[in-house]
Design a protein around this motif. Structure first.
Motif, PDB file in Angstrom:
ATOM      1  N   TYR A  43       0.832  -1.206   0.000  1.00 45.72           N
ATOM      2  CA  TYR A  43       0.000   0.000   0.000  1.00 45.72           C
ATOM      3  C   TYR A  43       0.865   1.255   0.000  1.00 45.72           C
ATOM      4  CZ  TYR A  43      -3.619  -3.351   1.441  1.00 45.72           C
ATOM      5  OH  TYR A  43      -4.460  -4.420   1.509  1.00 45.72           O
ATOM      6  N   LEU A  44       1.919   1.249   0.806  1.00 48.38           N
ATOM      7  CA  LEU A  44       2.786   2.424   0.876  1.00 48.38           C
ATOM      8  C   LEU A  44       3.537   2.647  -0.432  1.00 48.38           C
ATOM      9  CD1 LEU A  44       4.221   2.003   4.480  1.00 48.38           C
ATOM     10  CD2 LEU A  44       2.588   3.738   3.701  1.00 48.38           C
ATOM     11  N   SER A  45       3.863   1.570  -1.133  1.00 48.43           N
ATOM     12  CA  SER A  45       4.615   1.717  -2.383  1.00 48.43           C
ATOM     13  C   SER A  45       3.800   2.413  -3.465  1.00 48.43           C
ATOM     14  CB  SER A  45       5.097   0.350  -2.873  1.00 48.43           C
ATOM     15  OG  SER A  45       4.003  -0.418  -3.353  1.00 48.43           O
ATOM     16  N   THR A  46       2.478   2.481  -3.310  1.00 50.55           N
ATOM     17  CA  THR A  46       1.639   3.176  -4.293  1.00 50.55           C
ATOM     18  C   THR A  46       1.654   4.684  -4.091  1.00 50.55           C
ATOM     19  OG1 THR A  46      -0.392   3.057  -2.973  1.00 50.55           O
ATOM     20  CG2 THR A  46       0.083   1.178  -4.435  1.00 50.55           C
ATOM     21  N   ALA A  47       2.309   5.153  -3.032  1.00 49.62           N
ATOM     22  CA  ALA A  47       2.397   6.578  -2.706  1.00 49.62           C
ATOM     23  C   ALA A  47       1.021   7.238  -2.726  1.00 49.62           C
ATOM     24  CB  ALA A  47       3.362   7.284  -3.654  1.00 49.62           C
ATOM     25  N   PRO A  48       0.099   6.772  -1.872  1.00 48.74           N
ATOM     26  CA  PRO A  48      -1.263   7.299  -1.894  1.00 48.74           C
ATOM     27  C   PRO A  48      -1.375   8.769  -1.488  1.00 48.74           C
ATOM     28  CG  PRO A  48      -0.947   5.908   0.028  1.00 48.74           C
ATOM     29  CD  PRO A  48       0.295   5.783  -0.820  1.00 48.74           C
ATOM     30  N   TRP A  49      -0.319   9.337  -0.974  1.00 48.93           N
ATOM     31  CA  TRP A  49      -0.347  10.731  -0.544  1.00 48.93           C
ATOM     32  C   TRP A  49      -0.262  11.696  -1.728  1.00 48.93           C
ATOM     33  CZ3 TRP A  49       2.851   7.001   1.510  1.00 48.93           C
ATOM     34  CH2 TRP A  49       4.044   6.782   0.811  1.00 48.93           C
ATOM     35  N   GLY A  50       0.107  11.173  -2.895  1.00 52.00           N
ATOM     36  CA  GLY A  50       0.145  12.002  -4.094  1.00 52.00           C
ATOM     37  C   GLY A  50       1.455  12.735  -4.288  1.00 52.00           C
ATOM     38  N   GLY A  51       1.586  13.326  -5.455  1.00 52.92           N
ATOM     39  CA  GLY A  51       2.842  13.975  -5.814  1.00 52.92           C
ATOM     40  C   GLY A  51       2.854  15.479  -5.630  1.00 52.92           C
ATOM     41  N   GLY A  52       1.728  16.055  -5.258  1.00 50.43           N
ATOM     42  CA  GLY A  52       1.661  17.508  -5.070  1.00 50.43           C
ATOM     43  C   GLY A  52       2.384  17.947  -3.803  1.00 50.43           C
ATOM     44  N   ALA A  53       2.389  19.238  -3.587  1.00 50.71           N
ATOM     45  CA  ALA A  53       3.085  19.817  -2.428  1.00 50.71           C
ATOM     46  C   ALA A  53       2.522  19.279  -1.116  1.00 50.71           C
ATOM     47  CB  ALA A  53       2.987  21.343  -2.460  1.00 50.71           C
ATOM     48  N   GLU A  54       1.187  19.166  -1.041  1.00 54.17           N
ATOM     49  CA  GLU A  54       0.571  18.646   0.190  1.00 54.17           C
ATOM     50  C   GLU A  54       0.971  17.188   0.413  1.00 54.17           C
ATOM     51  OE1 GLU A  54      -1.220  19.976  -2.291  1.00 54.17           O
ATOM     52  OE2 GLU A  54      -1.879  21.896  -1.470  1.00 54.17           O
ATOM     53  N   GLY A  55       0.976  16.427  -0.662  1.00 55.28           N
ATOM     54  CA  GLY A  55       1.375  15.015  -0.571  1.00 55.28           C
ATOM     55  C   GLY A  55       2.814  14.870  -0.130  1.00 55.28           C
ATOM     56  N   ALA A  57       4.509  17.043   1.612  1.00 58.98           N
ATOM     57  CA  ALA A  57       4.580  17.466   3.020  1.00 58.98           C
ATOM     58  C   ALA A  57       4.113  16.331   3.929  1.00 58.98           C
ATOM     59  CB  ALA A  57       3.737  18.718   3.244  1.00 58.98           C
ATOM     60  N   PHE A  58       3.043  15.657   3.520  1.00 60.33           N
ATOM     61  CA  PHE A  58       2.545  14.506   4.288  1.00 60.33           C
ATOM     62  C   PHE A  58       3.610  13.421   4.349  1.00 60.33           C
ATOM     63  CE2 PHE A  58       0.733  10.312   4.550  1.00 60.33           C
ATOM     64  CZ  PHE A  58      -0.137  10.413   5.620  1.00 60.33           C
ATOM     65  N   TYR A  59       4.178  13.099   3.191  1.00 58.48           N
ATOM     66  CA  TYR A  59       5.215  12.058   3.136  1.00 58.48           C
ATOM     67  C   TYR A  59       6.376  12.404   4.060  1.00 58.48           C
ATOM     68  CZ  TYR A  59       8.885   8.974   1.537  1.00 58.48           C
ATOM     69  OH  TYR A  59       9.892   8.044   1.498  1.00 58.48           O
ATOM     70  N   LYS A  60       6.838  13.629   3.980  1.00 58.43           N
ATOM     71  CA  LYS A  60       7.977  14.050   4.810  1.00 58.43           C
ATOM     72  C   LYS A  60       7.642  13.949   6.293  1.00 58.43           C
ATOM     73  CE  LYS A  60      11.344  17.717   5.328  1.00 58.43           C
ATOM     74  NZ  LYS A  60      11.825  19.007   4.867  1.00 58.43           N
ATOM     75  N   ALA A  61       6.424  14.358   6.665  1.00 59.79           N
ATOM     76  CA  ALA A  61       6.026  14.334   8.080  1.00 59.79           C
ATOM     77  C   ALA A  61       5.812  12.917   8.605  1.00 59.79           C
ATOM     78  CB  ALA A  61       4.746  15.152   8.264  1.00 59.79           C
ATOM     79  N   HIS A  62       5.256  12.048   7.800  1.00 59.47           N
ATOM     80  CA  HIS A  62       4.874  10.722   8.292  1.00 59.47           C
ATOM     81  C   HIS A  62       5.809   9.594   7.886  1.00 59.47           C
ATOM     82  CE1 HIS A  62       1.162  12.061  10.107  1.00 59.47           C
ATOM     83  NE2 HIS A  62       0.998  12.839   9.063  1.00 59.47           N
ATOM     84  N   CYS A  63       6.611   9.806   6.882  1.00 54.96           N
ATOM     85  CA  CYS A  63       7.484   8.727   6.421  1.00 54.96           C
ATOM     86  C   CYS A  63       8.957   9.067   6.598  1.00 54.96           C
ATOM     87  CB  CYS A  63       7.192   8.394   4.959  1.00 54.96           C
ATOM     88  SG  CYS A  63       5.532   7.723   4.719  1.00 54.96           S
ATOM     89  N   GLY A  64       9.227  10.245   7.110  1.00 50.78           N
ATOM     90  CA  GLY A  64      10.613  10.612   7.389  1.00 50.78           C
ATOM     91  C   GLY A  64      11.184   9.689   8.458  1.00 50.78           C
TER      92      GLY A  64
END
Length: 114
Positions: A43-55, A57-64
């Motif tokens: 599920y995580l490999s599909t990058a469901p957070w998206g490629g936009g700025a918000e996505g 930011a989400f990735y950086k906050a939750h997957c850092g």
């Protein structure tokens, strides 16, 4: 912490019951966790957070720092350790019980020889 174990008794029935419970839990963890972990990684490999700025930011906050992926890796290692610990503990218990039996046998034999 107990410092004097003289006179201690290991109840084989209690130990077997505890080891049976451990084995049941370890088998369940060993059977179910790898699939669950693979699902999460998929599920995580599909990058469901998206490629936009918000996505991003989400990735950086939750997957850092590894985030959920690191949690999944650690869970897999923990599952392996749970299974392995039961096997090692069973061997240690069996060795202890055999040593106790050997000591009793030697003491009985020595008492008859005296």
């Amino acid at each position: 912490m107990i410092e004097d174990w003289s006179g201690a008794y290991v109840s084989k029935t209690v130990v077997n019951r505890g080891m049976s419970a451990w084995s049941t839990t370890a088998e369940e963890v060993g059977r179910t966790l790898p699939k669950l972990a693979d699902d999460v990684e998929s599920y995580l490999s599909t990058a469901p957070w998206g490629g936009g700025a918000e996505g991003q930011a989400f990735y950086k906050a939750h997957c850092g720092d590894g985030g959920p992926i690191e949690m999944v890796r650690q869970a897999k290692r923990l599952a392996e350790q749970i299974v392995d610990a039961g096997d090692r503990l069973r061997a240690a218990i069996d060795n202890t019980l055999q040593t106790d039996a050997d000591i009793r046998h030697d003491l009985t034999r020595m008492a008859r020889e005296v």
